[in-house]
Design an enzyme around this catalytic site. Sequence first.
Site, PDB file in Angstrom:
ATOM      1  N   SER A 172       0.797  -1.235   0.000  1.00 11.98           N
ATOM      2  CA  SER A 172       0.000   0.000   0.000  1.00 11.98           C
ATOM      3  C   SER A 172       0.822   1.274   0.000  1.00 11.98           C
ATOM      4  CB  SER A 172      -0.973  -0.001   1.185  1.00 11.98           C
ATOM      5  OG  SER A 172      -2.025  -0.902   0.949  1.00 11.98           O
ATOM      6  N   SER A 181      -6.112   3.115   4.244  1.00 11.97           N
ATOM      7  CA  SER A 181      -5.536   2.378   3.121  1.00 11.97           C
ATOM      8  C   SER A 181      -6.629   1.746   2.252  1.00 11.97           C
ATOM      9  CB  SER A 181      -4.570   1.291   3.640  1.00 11.97           C
ATOM     10  OG  SER A 181      -3.628   0.945   2.654  1.00 11.97           O
ATOM     11  N   LYS A 240      -0.072   3.788  -2.667  1.00  7.60           N
ATOM     12  CA  LYS A 240      -1.077   4.841  -2.521  1.00  7.60           C
ATOM     13  C   LYS A 240      -0.444   6.220  -2.373  1.00  7.60           C
ATOM     14  CE  LYS A 240      -4.654   1.833  -0.537  1.00  7.60           C
ATOM     15  NZ  LYS A 240      -3.961   0.550  -0.452  1.00  7.60           N
TER      16      LYS A 240
END
Length: 538
Positions: free
Chosen positions: A98, A347, A101
């Site tokens: 993640s 997330s 992101k």
Amino acid sequence: MKQSSPEPLRPRRTGGRGGARRAAALVTIPLLPMTLLGASPALADASGARLTELREDIDAILEDPALEGAVSGVVVVDTATGEELYSRDGGEQLLPASNMKLFTAAAALEVLGADYSFGTEVAAESAPGRRGEVQDLYLVGRGDPTLSAEDLDAMAAEVAASGVRTVRGDLYADDTWFDSERLVDDWWPEDEPYAYSAQISALTVAHGERFDTGVTEVSVTPAAEGEPADVDLGAAEGYAELDNRAVTGAAGSANTLVIDRPVGTNTIAVTGSLPADAAPVTALRTVDEPAALAGHLFEEALESNGVTVKGDVGLGGVPADWQDAEVLADHTSAELSEILVPFMKFSNNGHAEMLVKSIGQETAGAGTWDAGLVGVEEALSGLGVDTAGLVLNDGSGLSRGNLVTADTVVDLLGQAGSAPWAQTWSASLPVAGESDPFVGGTLANRMRGTAAEGVVEAKTGTMSGVSALSGYVPGPEGELAFSIVNNGHSGPAPLAVQDAIAVRLAEYAGHQAPEGARMMRGPVQGSGELECSWVQAC
């Protein structure tokens, strides 16, 4: 008929990096050597023996057995001078989980802008006639990741207020703002029932204050011993099918309940046994075709507001020859600056992919992953990020086709920190040890009782064999940007290793553990194979 400006999703922490911090709290983390726990001079003295000690300490932390067989890219930079204070395998291409992101959020701010908002409309070919009738009605999505059932109800009330009493034809859910590709090509099929792998659509209803898209909350309650358990499909009641094979077991028996959505179906399958004395079990599960669920919920909202739909509910785009379609209701989301908070703090994979496709629409007029990812990379290059080591296959990091280097992540952190939207970017990052989930996010239970508590602002990333932590460490006279990307570990995510490095950096930047804080040996809370927010653990 435009609605008034929406309220902020949740209050944001003010003051940016280095703002007000909370009181100390107890946390269970590995005990660091005493040389790592003392106060440090300001960053102005980032040289000589002190810097050597920092490097030696990070080297020692990276010898942890949790990283046996793993490859770790670790880079630390002084953002004021650009001086690289530490680097190990900084140029190694690794899976980011993640941490991807970070790139998506920066590109969205660069392309769409912090004040960008998403619209949803209800359209008919013409205004209602004297009898309050229209033929077909379209609920048109434009990629809002925070559209709620309450928003649908408000739009249904607007439709009723416009004079509509009857839809003689059909109600269509129009999600053609994005293409019909619902999942990234290499996402694991076994993940499809779970909220972190929901289908991506331009028209989707978000659940709860964290705005999980494409899901329904399934509730299972025990009945009398030996009887079938009671199952409530939540928002998907009447939309998804139910295959309930769960039974109520004896009081005190084992809970073997499984809530699934078999791949390729729109059926929630519930199996196993739930003890008669157990509390109700709730779980978020994905649905097939989120836009169709939105249409189903909108029909219910219309009915509750006195509007009858005579025909069916289906998927379809507004006809091309409706040049002067009548907009009967609309909804405008909060601005992107506010939406980034639940996106980054928790997330949220669905938000990431919807932003990528929105970028594709903005830059190329195509709401596709192909167009969006090209737009992301172009935006990053325009921001000044060296993208040579970057491979993009999605916006969330769930794909194992993504590749980053720790050098590239730190480059991004530096460029973002000086962008016009830097404060918005900073406010979206999880903050170590902050118990308010809309501040601490995925770091709420990490680094409490250390020098990093309330100081370190960083994006987490965790999936099987991949873990990362990248962000900022502000100090009294400067700031550090860091990236830690671990790949190939065989056991649980090495969160304790990442935390130990972040704590050491906080000390180096001039912070101390809160007065009276205690540190204990033991594992970091929430360590595992997935982001804690994906399994509702933070």
